[in-house]
Design a protein around this motif. Structure first.
Motif, PDB file in Angstrom:
ATOM      1  N   ILE A   1      -9.184  76.267   4.057  1.00 25.17           N
ATOM      2  CA  ILE A   1      -8.239  77.265   3.549  1.00 25.17           C
ATOM      3  C   ILE A   1      -6.930  76.603   3.126  1.00 25.17           C
ATOM      4  N   LEU A   2      -6.422  75.698   3.974  1.00 28.89           N
ATOM      5  CA  LEU A   2      -5.137  75.042   3.718  1.00 28.89           C
ATOM      6  C   LEU A   2      -5.273  73.833   2.797  1.00 28.89           C
ATOM      7  N   GLU A   3      -6.500  73.522   2.391  1.00 31.98           N
ATOM      8  CA  GLU A   3      -6.771  72.360   1.542  1.00 31.98           C
ATOM      9  C   GLU A   3      -6.231  71.085   2.177  1.00 31.98           C
ATOM     10  N   ASP A   4      -6.550  70.942   3.473  1.00 36.98           N
ATOM     11  CA  ASP A   4      -6.149  69.764   4.244  1.00 36.98           C
ATOM     12  C   ASP A   4      -7.427  69.032   4.657  1.00 36.98           C
ATOM     13  N   PRO A   5      -7.833  67.980   3.904  1.00 33.23           N
ATOM     14  CA  PRO A   5      -9.106  67.304   4.189  1.00 33.23           C
ATOM     15  C   PRO A   5      -9.185  66.717   5.589  1.00 33.23           C
ATOM     16  N   ALA A   6      -8.064  66.233   6.133  1.00 36.76           N
ATOM     17  CA  ALA A   6      -8.099  65.606   7.455  1.00 36.76           C
ATOM     18  C   ALA A   6      -8.465  66.630   8.531  1.00 36.76           C
ATOM     19  N   VAL A   7      -7.935  67.844   8.416  1.00 37.42           N
ATOM     20  CA  VAL A   7      -8.242  68.891   9.392  1.00 37.42           C
ATOM     21  C   VAL A   7      -9.709  69.285   9.286  1.00 37.42           C
ATOM     22  N   ALA A   8     -10.178  69.508   8.073  1.00 36.74           N
ATOM     23  CA  ALA A   8     -11.582  69.878   7.901  1.00 36.74           C
ATOM     24  C   ALA A   8     -12.519  68.770   8.379  1.00 36.74           C
ATOM     25  N   GLU A   9     -12.182  67.524   8.067  1.00 40.34           N
ATOM     26  CA  GLU A   9     -13.016  66.391   8.480  1.00 40.34           C
ATOM     27  C   GLU A   9     -13.145  66.337   9.993  1.00 40.34           C
ATOM     28  N   GLU A  10     -12.038  66.577  10.689  1.00 43.14           N
ATOM     29  CA  GLU A  10     -12.088  66.567  12.157  1.00 43.14           C
ATOM     30  C   GLU A  10     -12.976  67.685  12.675  1.00 43.14           C
ATOM     31  N   GLY A  11     -12.919  68.846  12.038  1.00 43.16           N
ATOM     32  CA  GLY A  11     -13.792  69.934  12.450  1.00 43.16           C
ATOM     33  C   GLY A  11     -15.259  69.591  12.283  1.00 43.16           C
ATOM     34  N   TYR A  12     -15.621  68.984  11.164  1.00 42.06           N
ATOM     35  CA  TYR A  12     -17.015  68.588  10.955  1.00 42.06           C
ATOM     36  C   TYR A  12     -17.440  67.521  11.961  1.00 42.06           C
ATOM     37  N   ARG A  13     -16.523  66.613  12.297  1.00 44.44           N
ATOM     38  CA  ARG A  13     -16.873  65.567  13.271  1.00 44.44           C
ATOM     39  C   ARG A  13     -17.117  66.169  14.649  1.00 44.44           C
ATOM     40  N   ARG A  14     -16.295  67.141  15.010  1.00 46.22           N
ATOM     41  CA  ARG A  14     -16.477  67.767  16.313  1.00 46.22           C
ATOM     42  C   ARG A  14     -17.750  68.615  16.350  1.00 46.22           C
ATOM     43  N   LEU A  15     -18.071  69.248  15.247  1.00 42.83           N
ATOM     44  CA  LEU A  15     -19.325  69.992  15.183  1.00 42.83           C
ATOM     45  C   LEU A  15     -20.516  69.060  15.371  1.00 42.83           C
ATOM     46  N   LYS A  16     -20.469  67.886  14.761  1.00 44.24           N
ATOM     47  CA  LYS A  16     -21.535  66.910  14.945  1.00 44.24           C
ATOM     48  C   LYS A  16     -21.660  66.515  16.412  1.00 44.24           C
ATOM     49  N   ASP A  17     -20.522  66.296  17.078  1.00 44.13           N
ATOM     50  CA  ASP A  17     -20.554  65.955  18.505  1.00 44.13           C
ATOM     51  C   ASP A  17     -21.241  67.051  19.318  1.00 44.13           C
ATOM     52  N   ILE A  18     -20.910  68.298  19.003  1.00 44.96           N
ATOM     53  CA  ILE A  18     -21.490  69.430  19.725  1.00 44.96           C
ATOM     54  C   ILE A  18     -23.002  69.462  19.528  1.00 44.96           C
ATOM     55  N   CYS A  19     -23.430  69.260  18.303  1.00 43.20           N
ATOM     56  CA  CYS A  19     -24.872  69.267  18.020  1.00 43.20           C
ATOM     57  C   CYS A  19     -25.590  68.146  18.758  1.00 43.20           C
ATOM     58  N   LEU A  20     -25.000  66.955  18.753  1.00 41.53           N
ATOM     59  CA  LEU A  20     -25.636  65.820  19.416  1.00 41.53           C
ATOM     60  C   LEU A  20     -25.711  66.048  20.917  1.00 41.53           C
ATOM     61  N   TRP A  21     -24.612  66.518  21.497  1.00 42.88           N
ATOM     62  CA  TRP A  21     -24.598  66.819  22.933  1.00 42.88           C
ATOM     63  C   TRP A  21     -25.669  67.858  23.260  1.00 42.88           C
ATOM     64  N   THR A  22     -25.717  68.920  22.462  1.00 43.42           N
ATOM     65  CA  THR A  22     -26.655  70.006  22.732  1.00 43.42           C
ATOM     66  C   THR A  22     -28.090  69.523  22.610  1.00 43.42           C
ATOM     67  N   TRP A  23     -28.373  68.689  21.621  1.00 39.87           N
ATOM     68  CA  TRP A  23     -29.725  68.148  21.487  1.00 39.87           C
ATOM     69  C   TRP A  23     -30.129  67.376  22.740  1.00 39.87           C
ATOM     70  N   LYS A  24     -29.183  66.649  23.314  1.00 38.99           N
ATOM     71  CA  LYS A  24     -29.501  65.820  24.470  1.00 38.99           C
ATOM     72  C   LYS A  24     -29.500  66.609  25.779  1.00 38.99           C
ATOM     73  N   TYR A  25     -28.494  67.474  25.964  1.00 35.84           N
ATOM     74  CA  TYR A  25     -28.281  68.081  27.278  1.00 35.84           C
ATOM     75  C   TYR A  25     -28.357  69.599  27.307  1.00 35.84           C
ATOM     76  N   GLY A  26     -28.461  70.254  26.164  1.00 36.25           N
ATOM     77  CA  GLY A  26     -28.566  71.701  26.159  1.00 36.25           C
ATOM     78  C   GLY A  26     -27.214  72.390  26.080  1.00 36.25           C
ATOM     79  N   ILE A  27     -27.246  73.704  26.222  1.00 36.04           N
ATOM     80  CA  ILE A  27     -26.046  74.528  26.155  1.00 36.04           C
ATOM     81  C   ILE A  27     -25.496  74.661  27.566  1.00 36.04           C
ATOM     82  N   THR A  28     -24.334  74.061  27.800  1.00 40.98           N
ATOM     83  CA  THR A  28     -23.829  73.930  29.166  1.00 40.98           C
ATOM     84  C   THR A  28     -23.485  75.271  29.780  1.00 40.98           C
TER      85      THR A  28
END
Length: 812
Positions: free
Chosen positions: A186-213
């Protein structure tokens, strides 16, 4: 070749996605009409909120920033009282911390009365609604409102960036990633969006390994769905939408697997409960909007964006609940025993968690037919004379009112219709200012068709408090139509070590509940630990009195084995792992033995062995692991799987010590390989203190194979700049479960590479690792980001430090 049952499950799973294509139908209404009607109703209903809270000058002390922004969205969605929006934006800006020097910069007060940020999660809920308001209604808003909302989101983006939400804090982690993606785009701030995508990837990887805590949470699964569906529907990047869709598919499958139509709710044990008696929460509103129930949904200020996107739980997920009997198992954390199981039958369901998650757990539950307002059966650890979770008190700095109960140790095992639950109360668990007693309750429905204690049928009068004493070894059996619940307290101890009293109690409550209560309190505490073990068995299809009587006799005649040792003598041989207590419980279940073996040690290396062993699957339905398959095609998951296939096996010698490089292990998450000329082999493994990712999670694991059983001591060549970066978690897993449960390794500050022994903190006594013959997995996890490890060694002598020699010279 795939089994017929597995193929049927996979066909259903294939029908679940993609998520963003689904539409809502509720009571015959399609999405647009439904949204218009519900928001119009919400606007009328929340007029009181404006009159009594937000619209006052100054606003009422209990006015929350979340409610203010949600009310703004309701008005915009209903196209009513838009003249109030400038006032709402003014209040929001006033409640937002705009001092760039403040650690709370960009966050918001939870309540007007706070005058400061008291709950860091406030920004996540406010930004969730602010981004919806902007996306749907920006073109309709006055310029002053648009400018104010833009300022709020700009500051909110910085607060969301600064937050380091643990990846296992599932609902807030998902909301944080979703907000960063939405705000960045929305704010056209690539750094903020990039961090969000990186954190989403972390969540997916964690969930694949350990499930929904936050497993099967009736409240927080709704937050998960809301955050993910926004990404799936509106994110700019295709890979982000795909990840969110995969996570939504997993959640939908999880919900469908535990959905129990006879009670019109998600059945079983769950974490993060706000309603112990009924097991319901915000998730039930999402389920109703999906057409699974006939519940009337009242949209209010705290869930104003529920209908924001054309997404709902798919009918295919619901079809998973049509098969009986159904067995569901799932992992929800790093520990091998952090799992949940459920056994669902047409007229009764039993479920247990194998470990403790938090103070709002329902770790043991039995569900019975009826509408969602009827009482279910559940275990609760009670330190405030509140077996029904009805007494809420202010918690945390923000003063949120919750029915938090005592922390405790919990272990649970289940095989079909039988479950064992062990609860142990340690001294540190009891230091609660609100504690008024100590009891363990199994709560069950008052409206029954027969209550039996031992060989006698019990009926209570209509007036006053009633109770029936339960003698040691006696069974308690409750009949509900053609189903039955049997409970046996296999042992119960007070805080002074004496036997605890047990009784079935009808305290005349208005909830429609009875309880089986164990009283652990003692006048004179002699330093023992209070504990109890519940054996619960369910019966199904008991159509007549003879079938019920036979089932009750069989449960009463079954002979469990219980061995409990408290205060093991401490005069042991030097360097032997000192066990404080040992619990060995085994019950003859209908389908086979059910057992818990728990040993507690001074060194913190507790051991828990369960029978049957817990699953490693993040979601398993009728014995088929289906959860990881839903996330398996994500590229970073495939990369980790390929790395695991080529992971070397390190063979320990028959005699002597053994050393190996840290970088030979398999890294996961934020634990990564790095280069250092002073490290052995020029490489090390560690986490970056400044990195958001490594502050959340990470591990490195090695596969070891011992030729014969033996006792070893672990050493590591450590680099830790200070006392804030000098520790790891240690785990050892074998084929039969945890050889060593998670324990702290406080290596101590080491500004240059130094050998440190794994020992107990703060006594510094060495902790032995008793390894069996065959393969084991040694795991180091991030505890304090910044700790690094270069090389490891297993020695036969606890006092023999590995020699520090140049690389390639044969050091251990």
């Amino acid at each position: 070749m795939l089994s017929l049952r597995l193929r049927s499950i996979l066909i259903l799973l294939a029908a679940v996605g993609p998520c963003h294509a689904w539409s809502v139908a509720y009571g015959g209404e399609e999405t647009d009409a439904l949204r218009t009607r519900l928001f119009a109703e919400a606007r009328k209903r929340t007029e009181r909120c404006w009159e009594r809270y937000i619209g006052l000058e100054p606003p009422h002390d209990d006015t929350s920033a979340r409610a203010v922004m949600s009310y703004a969205l309701i008005l915009a969605q209903a196209n009513a009282h838009l003249e109030r929006l400038p006032r709402l934006m003014e209040l929001t800006e006033h409640m937002q911390q705009d001092d760039p020097e403040s650690p709370d910069h960009g966050n918001l007060w939870w309540y007007w009365r706070d005058g400061e940020v008291t709950d860091p999660n406030s920004v996540e809920f406010v930004m969730q609604t602010a981004t919806r308001l902007w996306t749907r209604h920006r073109t309709e808003l006055e310029p002053t409102v648009v400018s104010s909302l833009h300022r709020v989101m700009t500051l909110g983006a910085q607060a969301c960036m600064q937050r380091q939400v643990p990846v296992w804090y599932t609902n807030i982690a998902i909301l944080n990633a979703s907000n960063l993606i939405a705000l960045g785009e929305i704010l056209e701030d690539p750094a903020v969006a990039e961090e969000g995508y990186r954190r989403l990837k972390d969540i997916c990887l964690w969930t694949w390994k350990y499930g929904i805590t936050e497993y099967v949470s009736p409240t927080y699964y709704a937050v998960n769905l809301d955050g993910l569906r926004w990404i799936a529907a509106r994110a700019d990047r295709a890979e982000g939408r795909r990840q969110a869709e995969s996570m939504l598919n997993l959640l939908a499958t999880d919900i469908g697997a535990s959905w129990w139509p006879p009670a019109q709710r998600v059945a079983g044990a769950h974490s993060r409960s706000y309603d112990y008696l009924h097991g319901t929460g915000e998730l039930d509103k999402r389920i109703a909007l999906a057409g699974w129930t006939n519940e009337t949904v009242r949209v209010g200020v705290h869930h104003a964006d529920t209908l924001g996107d054309d997404w709902s739980l798919p009918a295919a997920a619901r079809q998973l609940a049509s098969r009986f009997p159904r067995r569901v198992r799932q992992r929800w954390g790093e520990g091998l025993t952090q799992t949940r199981s459920a056994y669902l039958l047409p007229d009764i369901a039993l479920s247990i968690a194998s470990a403790y998650y938090g103070r709002q757990d329902v770790p043991l539950a039995v569900d019975l037919p009826g509408d969602p307002s009827t009482v279910r059966c559940y275990f609760i650890a009670d330190g405030r004379d509140d077996p029904y979770g009805a007494k809420r008190y202010a918690t945390g700095q923000a003063g949120h009112r919750k029915a938090l109960h005592l922390p405790y140790f919990w272990a649970g095992a289940q095989r079909g219709p039988d479950a064992l639950g062990l609860v142990v109360y340690r001294e540190e668990d009891l230091n609660e200012p609100e504690r008024t007693g100590l009891k363990s309750h199994f709560v069950f429905r008052r409206n029954h068709d027969g209550l039996f204690v031992g060989d006698r049928q019990v009926t209570f009068g209509d007036e006053g408090r009633r109770q029936a004493t339960v003698l040691p070894g006696e069974t308690v059996v409750v009949r509900y139509a053609a189903a039955a619940v049997g409970i046996r307290v296999l042992f119960a101890r007070r805080r002074d070590g004496w036997a605890a009293s047990t009784a079935v109690v009808d305290d005349g409550n208005s909830h429609g509940a009875l309880r089986l209560s164990v009283d652990h309190d003692a006048i004179h505490d002699q330093g023992e630990q209070a504990a109890a073990c519940f054996w619960v068995r369910i019966g199904s299809g008991l159509a007549d009195d003879a079938a019920f009587a036979r089932w009750r006799r069989e449960f009463t005649a079954a002979q469990p084995h219980v061995h409990v040792t408290h205060k093991v003598p401490m005069e042991r041989a030097q360097n032997e792992l000192r066990w404080l207590r040992h619990f060995a419980i085994r019950a003859p279940g209908v389908e086979g033995p059910v057992g818990i073996d728990f040993s507690e040690s001074l060194a913190g290396m507790d051991r828990v062995t369960l029978d049957p062993p817990p699953t490693d699957a993040i979601l398993e339905i009728d014995g088929q692991p289906v959860g990881r398959q839903i996330l398996a095609d994500l590229p970073f998951v495939r990369q980790y799987v390929e790395g695991a296939k080529t992971m070397p096996v390190l063979n320990l010698p028959v005699e002597g010590d053994f050393g190996f490089e840290a970088e030979e292990g398999l890294c996961f998450g934020g634990m990564e390989k790095g280069s250092d000329a002073d490290a052995s082999g020029g490489a090390f493994v560690g986490s970056n203190r400044a990195s958001y990712q490594t502050a959340r999670f990470g591990s490195v694991r090695w596969l070891l194979s011992a030729p014969e059983p033996g006792r070893y001591w672990l050493w590591g060549r450590i680099l830790a700049t200070d006392s804030e970066t000098d520790s790891f978690y240690v785990q050892v897993h074998g084929s039969q479960g945890a050889i060593a449960s998670q324990a702290d390794w406080h290596a101590g500050a080491a500004p240059v590479w130094s050998w440190r022994r794994f020992d107990n903190h703060p006594s510094r006594e060495p902790v032995p690792l008793d390894l069996p013959a065959g393969a084991v997995e040694l795991i180091l996890r991030v505890r304090e980001p910044g700790a690094r490890i270069d090389r490891l060694a297993l020695t036969r002598d606890p006092n023999r430090s590995p020699e520090v020699k140049p690389p390639g010279s044969g050091e251990p």
